[in-house]
Design a protein around this motif. Structure first.
Motif, PDB file in Angstrom:
ATOM      1  N   PRO A  31       0.831  -1.205   0.000  1.00  0.00           N
ATOM      2  CA  PRO A  31       0.000   0.000   0.000  1.00  0.00           C
ATOM      3  C   PRO A  31       0.868   1.260   0.000  1.00  0.00           C
ATOM      4  N   ARG A  32       0.261   2.317  -0.453  1.00  0.00           N
ATOM      5  CA  ARG A  32       0.934   3.576  -0.674  1.00  0.00           C
ATOM      6  C   ARG A  32       1.723   4.095   0.534  1.00  0.00           C
ATOM      7  N   ASP A  33       1.090   4.093   1.713  1.00  0.00           N
ATOM      8  CA  ASP A  33       1.770   4.633   2.898  1.00  0.00           C
ATOM      9  C   ASP A  33       3.015   3.828   3.226  1.00  0.00           C
ATOM     10  N   GLU A  34       2.834   2.505   3.125  1.00  0.00           N
ATOM     11  CA  GLU A  34       3.936   1.595   3.404  1.00  0.00           C
ATOM     12  C   GLU A  34       5.090   1.861   2.423  1.00  0.00           C
ATOM     13  N   VAL A  35       4.741   2.049   1.156  1.00  0.00           N
ATOM     14  CA  VAL A  35       5.777   2.321   0.156  1.00  0.00           C
ATOM     15  C   VAL A  35       6.530   3.583   0.530  1.00  0.00           C
ATOM     16  N   GLU A  36       5.773   4.630   0.865  1.00  0.00           N
ATOM     17  CA  GLU A  36       6.439   5.896   1.170  1.00  0.00           C
ATOM     18  C   GLU A  36       7.344   5.778   2.381  1.00  0.00           C
ATOM     19  N   SER A  37       6.870   5.075   3.414  1.00  0.00           N
ATOM     20  CA  SER A  37       7.712   5.005   4.603  1.00  0.00           C
ATOM     21  C   SER A  37       8.940   4.143   4.324  1.00  0.00           C
ATOM     22  N   ARG A  38       8.777   3.113   3.486  1.00  0.00           N
ATOM     23  CA  ARG A  38       9.948   2.301   3.129  1.00  0.00           C
ATOM     24  C   ARG A  38      10.955   3.111   2.322  1.00  0.00           C
TER      25      ARG A  38
END
Lengths: 270, 352, 247
Positions: C112-119
C-alpha cells in the motif's frame, strides 16, 4: 534535417527541464497540455493573410515566460535552430503569390509577403508554446499528465525511459567521437565506414545496457508494468488557468484586436 | 523533413493526429499482448541510441557534405514494427518538445511520415521479406537500402500532400513534389547504406539481435484490418475537419458562430453573442469590420480572406499602428508579470 | 534462521555461444556472513552473481536461497530476499526521480501507498540520501548514485545484499563512506570486487574464483596473506597489508 542533429552541445537544451524542484508556475500538466494544444490549434486556424489578427496571441508565450521565469534567450536560441524548414518553405510564398493586397503610401505589399510573415509568426508562436509546455511543467510531469489523459502506458514509460537514457547514450557517443577525432588528425569529418562501425558499436553497448537495466528491473520484481506514485488532482486554479487562456484565444480569434486598437488610437488622434 | 506547425492547417494536423493516435493505441495493445516485458527497457535505450546516433555526422561519399542517421529502419529491424513505431513516436515527441523540431500540431504528421512508413510499410513488406530468416550481408544491404528508399519516398510524398492540403504554403503541388522526391531519394540511399552498415556490424557481432524483435509475427499482422481502420479514421476526421474548414474559411470561427448565432436564436449562446454584438455596435469602431452575425448577416459577411484583398490604405495604417501597440502591450504585460514574480519570490527568501 | 542461507551446489553455466563461464561452483554462506568474491577479469564473478537472484538460471547444479531452490516457479520469492546492487548505478536508477527508483520495488510488491512511502524514506535515510528523493538520477554525483542504488534494494527489505563492484568509480571519500555504510548493515552480504582493501574492511570471509571454479575459500586475512595464491589469481595483497617501501 534535424535541429537535434546540430551538435552535442544542443543537448544542453535538456538540462534543467525536469525542474521538479519548485517550478515558478504551478499548473497541472493536464491543464497546460489542453491549453497548449488549443493555442496551437487557434494559431494555425488563422487565415494565411491574417497576420494582424494573430498578433495578440503573442501575449500567451510572453506571459508564460514571465510567469514561469523562463529565460527568453533559452527559447529564442532553440527557435533559431529550428527555423530553417519553415523559412525554406515559406519563402516561396512571395514568389508564387504576387497579388497586391495592402498599400502603405508608396509601398505595395503582396499577399505572398504577408503570408510568409504570418507563417513565421505562426512558427514562433506554436513552437515556443510547445517548448514552454515542457519548460514550465517539466517533461516528466507532462508524461504523467499524458498518461492520466489516456495515452497508453507503454508510450508513457517509453518517453520517460528515453529521456532518462538520452544523456547516457549521448555521453557514450561523445566519448567515441572524441576518441575518433583525436586519432584522425587533419582529416575532417567521419568516413562512412567508420561511422557504420562506430554506430554499430554504440548500438551494441545500448543493447547491453538494455539487458542490464532489464536485470535490474526484474531483480526488483518488475513484471511488465511500471507503477508510479504520483497523484495530483486538478484544482480550481488549474481549470481557471486553462479557461481564462482559452477564453482569450477565442476572443482573439473572433475579434481583430490590433485593428480595433489601431482605429481607436487613430480615431482619438484625429 | 520534419513538418512544422506553421505550415499545416488544423484540419490536416488534426487528421494526422487522429491517425497517429490510432496507430499508437494499436501498437501499444499489440506490445501489451506480446507480454515480452524485456522490450520495455530495450525500447527506451534504443530510442536514446537513435538520438545519440543522430548527433554524429558523417561524410557522405563523393559529395563532401555531411549527413546523419534517421533511425526508423534500424529500430524496425531490431524491435519489430509495433515497438519501433512507439519508439520513433517517442523520439519525435522529444524532438518536438525539446528541440523545437516540428511542433505539436505537426507531431501527428511527423510520426506518421517518419514512423508509419518505415515500421508498417517498408519493414514488413520489403525489409523482412528480403532479409528473411537467414540474413547475410548482401541481403541486409539490399533490404535496408530498398526499404529505406521506399520509406523516405513515401514519407516525403506525405509531406508534400500534407503541405499542399493545408494550403498555407503557396508552393504548387508539382513543384514541391519535384523538389522533395529527388532530395529524399538521395537521403534514402544514404540512410539505406548507414542502416545496412550498422545492422551488419551488430549482426556479425551478435547474430541473435535480429531475432530479438517479435518481428516474426509481423507477417500475421491483420494488416488489412489495420489499414481499413486507419483509412476510416483518416476519412472521418479529415472529412469532418475539412468540412468545418471549407464551408467556412475559418473553421473554428464558423463553428463558434454556428453554436452561437444561427442555431436557434433563443439559445443561451445566442444571448451571449447578441450581447457581444451589442457591445461591438456600441463601440462602433469599424462598421465594415463588424462582427458578422449581426441580425440578417448570419455569418455571411467575412472578415478576412475575401475582405483582406480589398486595398484599403486607411485600414493598413490602422493595422500597423494597432499591431505595433498590441506587441508593445504584450511586452509590457510580460515585463510587469516578471517583475511581480521576482518581487514575490525575493520576499520570502530572507525569511528562510 | 535457515532462510538466510545461500547455498550453491556444483553450479555450472555456459553462455548461448557455448563459452563456459562457471564450471562447478559450490559454497555455503550462512546468516550474517559478509563474503568477498574476488578474482581476475572474466573469472565468473558477475555471472555467478546473476544466478543469485535468477537473472540467469544454472545449466547444471543448484542454487538455494533460504528455503527456496532457485527455479522459474519461485524466482519471485528468491528475488524478494536477495537485494542486488549492480555495478553501474545508471542501470539501476532508471526512473525519473530517485524517489521513484526506490519505490519501484515496493510498488511491484503491491504494497500500500503509505507503506511504500515510509519504506522509501527509511531506505534513503539508511544510506544518508534523504535529500536526494526529488532529484533526477542523472544529476547526482557518483557517490550519491551509489547510495541511491543501494537504497533501491534496501526498500524491499532483503535478507541478503549482493553487490557487484560497489566501490568502482567512487572518489576516496565516497568510497570510505560506502565502506562505513556496508559495515553498519546487518544483512548477509556478498560483494564481488577488485577492491581488496574494501574486502579487508567489510568481509571476514573471501572466496577466490578462477576460470569459473572456486580457487580458494576461507577467512579473508588468511587468504590475503597467501601471496602465491593471490599471484596465481591475478590479485595482489591489499595496500594496507603491503610492507611500506621507501619511507
Amino acid at each position: 534535417m534535424s535541429g537535434a542533429g546540430q551538435a552535442l552541445g544542443s543537448l544542453n537544451g535538456l538540462d534543467g527541464l525536469g525542474r521538479a524542484d519548485a517550478p515558478a508556475l504551478r499548473v497541472d500538466p493536464r491543464a497546460m497540455i489542453v491549453t497548449t494544444f488549443l493555442f496551437i490549434a487557434v494559431v494555425s486556424s488563422f487565415d494565411k493573410y491574417d497576420l494582424l489578427g494573430l498578433l495578440p496571441l503573442v501575449l500567451y508565450p510572453v506571459s508564460l515566460m514571465a510567469l514561469g521565469r523562463v529565460s527568453f534567450r533559452r527559447i529564442a536560441r532553440r527557435l533559431l535552430v529550428a527555423s530553417p524548414f519553415a523559412v525554406m518553405i515559406g519563402i516561396f510564398n512571395p514568389v508564387f503569390d504576387g497579388r497586391i493586397i495592402a498599400e502603405l503610401g508608396p509601398l505595395a505589399v503582396s499577399g505572398g509577403w504577408i503570408s510568409f510573415a504570418s507563417i513565421l509568426v505562426k512558427f514562433l508562436l506554436t513552437v515556443s508554446a510547445a517548448l514552454l509546455l515542457v519548460e514550465i511543467c517539466g517533461f516528466d510531469a507532462v508524461c504523467f499528465g499524458l498518461g492520466k489523459m489516456g495515452v497508453p502506458r507503454v508510450l508513457v514509460s517509453q518517453l520517460l525511459f528515453l529521456k532518462r537514457y538520452i544523456h547516457v547514450a549521448a555521453d557514450e557517443a561523445a566519448r567515441m567521437v572524441r576518441a575518433h577525432a583525436l586519432r584522425s588528425f587533419r582529416r575532417r569529418g567521419m568516413s562512412f565506414r567508420v561511422f557504420g562501425s562506430l554506430c554499430g558499436q554504440l548500438l551494441l553497448r545500448s543493447l547491453d545496457r538494455a539487458q542490464r537495466i532489464y536485470n535490474a528491473m526484474i531483480s526488483r520484481g518488475f513484471s511488465g508494468r511500471i507503477h508510479l506514485l504520483r497523484e495530483r488532482s486538478v484544482r480550481g486554479g488549474d481549470i481557471l488557468f486553462a479557461s481564462l487562456w482559452i477564453g482569450f484565444f477565442l476572443l482573439v480569434r473572433l475579434y481583430n484586436i490590433p485593428l480595433w486598437i489601431g482605429t481607436l488610437v487613430l480615431g482619438s488622434l484625429a | 523533413m520534419h513538418m512544422a506547425d506553421a505550415l499545416i492547417s488544423p484540419a490536416v494536423g488534426g487528421t494526422m493526429w487522429a491517425v497517429t493516435a490510432g496507430l499508437t493505441a494499436y501498437s501499444a495493445k499489440k506490445i501489451g499482448a506480446d507480454l515480452n516485458e524485456r522490450i520495455v527497457p530495450l525500447m527506451g535505450v534504443l530510442g536514446a541510441f537513435v538520438f545519440a546516433a543522430q548527433m554524429i555526422n558523417f561524410t557522405i561519399p563523393a559529395t563532401g557534405s555531411s549527413g546523419h542517421l534517421g533511425g526508423g529502419m534500424i529500430l524496425a529491424m531490431l524491435l519489430g514494427p509495433h515497438a519501433a513505431f512507439l519508439t520513433m513516436a517517442s523520439v519525435l515527441a522529444v524532438q518536438a518538445l525539446f528541440f523545437a523540431d516540428g511542433g505539436l500540431l505537426a507531431l501527428g504528421c511527423n510520426i506518421f511520415n517518419l514512423g508509419f512508413f518505415p515500421c508498417f510499410v517498408a519493414y514488413p513488406f520489403l525489409c523482412r521479406r528480403i532479409v528473411g530468416a537467414n540474413p547475410s550481408a548482401g541481403r541486409i544491404l539490399a533490404g535496408a537500402m530498398l526499404s529505406s528508399i521506399v520509406a523516405l519516398q513515401l514519407g516525403a510524398f506525405a509531406v508534400v500532400l500534407e503541405t499542399v492540403a493545408s494550403g498555407i504554403s503557396e508552393l504548387p503541388f508539382t513543384t514541391f513534389a519535384l523538389l522533395m522526391q529527388p532530395i529524399h531519394l538521395a537521403i534514402g540511399v544514404v540512410e539505406g547504406l548507414v542502416t545496412a552498415a550498422v545492422i551488419t556490424f551488430v549482426w556479425s557481432a551478435r547474430p541473435e539481435v535480429l531475432h530479438v524483435a517479435p518481428g516474426r509475427e509481423a507477417g500475421r499482422l491483420p494488416m488489412k484490418k489495420v489499414l481499413v481502420g486507419l483509412v476510416a479514421i483518416a476519412v472521418l476526421t479529415g472529412g469532418v475537419l475539412s468540412w468545418f474548414a471549407s464551408t467556412h474559411p475559418d473553421g473554428l470561427e464558423w463553428s463558434m458562430l454556428r453554436t452561437a448565432g444561427t442555431e436557434e436564436l433563443s439559445g443561451h449562446g445566442s444571448a451571449a453573442h447578441a450581447a457581444l454584438a451589442g457591445i461591438q455596435e456600441k463601440i462602433a469602431l469599424l462598421p465594415d469590420y463588424g462582427f458578422r452575425a449581426t441580425p440578417g448577416g448570419s455569418g455571411a459577411g467575412s472578415r478576412e480572406g475575401e475582405s483582406w484583398p480589398d486595398i484599403n490604405a486607411g485600414r493598413s495604417v490602422a493595422g500597423i499602428v494597432g499591431g505595433g501597440l498590441t506587441l508593445l502591450l504584450a511586452g509590457v504585460v510580460g515585463i510587469v508579470l516578471r517583475r511581480a514574480g521576482q518581487a514575490g519570490r525575493s520576499r520570502p527568501t530572507p525569511e528562510r | 534462521m535457515s532462510h538466510h542461507i545461500v547455498e550453491l551446489k556444483n553450479l555450472e553455466f555456459a553462455y548461448a555461444d557455448g563459452t563456459p563461464a562457471l564450471r562447478g561452483v559450490s559454497f555455503r554462506i550462512v546468516h550474517g556472513e559478509s563474503v568477498g568474491l574476488v578474482g581476475a577479469n572474466g573469472a565468473g564473478k558477475s555471472t555467478l552473481l546473476l544466478h543469485l537472484n535468477g537473472c540467469l538460471f544454472p545449466v547444471g547444479g543448484t542454487v538455494q536461497v533460504g528455503d527456496y531452490p532457485l527455479t522459474r516457479k519461485n524466482v519471485d520469492d528468491v528475488r524478494r530476499r536477495v537485494g542486488m546492487v549492480f555495478q553501474d548505478p545508471d542501470d539501476q536508477l532508471f526512473m525519473p526521480r530517485v524517489f521513484d527508483d526506490v519505490a519501484f520495488g515496493p510498488l511491484n510488491l503491491g504494497l500500500p501507498r503509505d507503506e511504500v512511502e515510509s519504506r522509501v524514506h527509511g531506505a534513503l535515510r539508511q544510506v544518508g540520501a534523504d535529500h536526494l528523493a526529488e532529484r533526477p538520477p542523472y544529476k547526482i554525483s557518483g557517490g550519491e548514485k551509489r547510495a541511491a542504488a543501494i537504497a533501491t534494494v534496501l526498500s524491499m527489505s532483503p535478507d541478503i545484499l549482493v553487490m557487484d563492484e560497489p566501490s568502482s568509480g567512487l572518489d576516496p571519500l565516497s568510497r570510505r563512506q560506502l565502506i562505513e555504510l556496508l559495515r553498519r548493515f546487518r544483512h548477509t552480504k556478498i560483494i564481488a570486487t577488485h577492491d581488496l582493501d574494501l574486502v579487508l574492511d567489510v568481509c571476514e570471509r573471501t572466496i577466490v574464483l578462477n576460470g569459473g571454479r572456486v580457487a580458494a575459500d576461507g577467512p579473508t586475512a588468511e587468504i590475503f596473506r597467501d601471496e602465491a595464491l593471490l599471484m596465481a589469481n591475478h590479485l595482489e595483497k591489499p595496500l594496507r597489508m603491503q610492507p611500506l617501501a621507501g619511507c
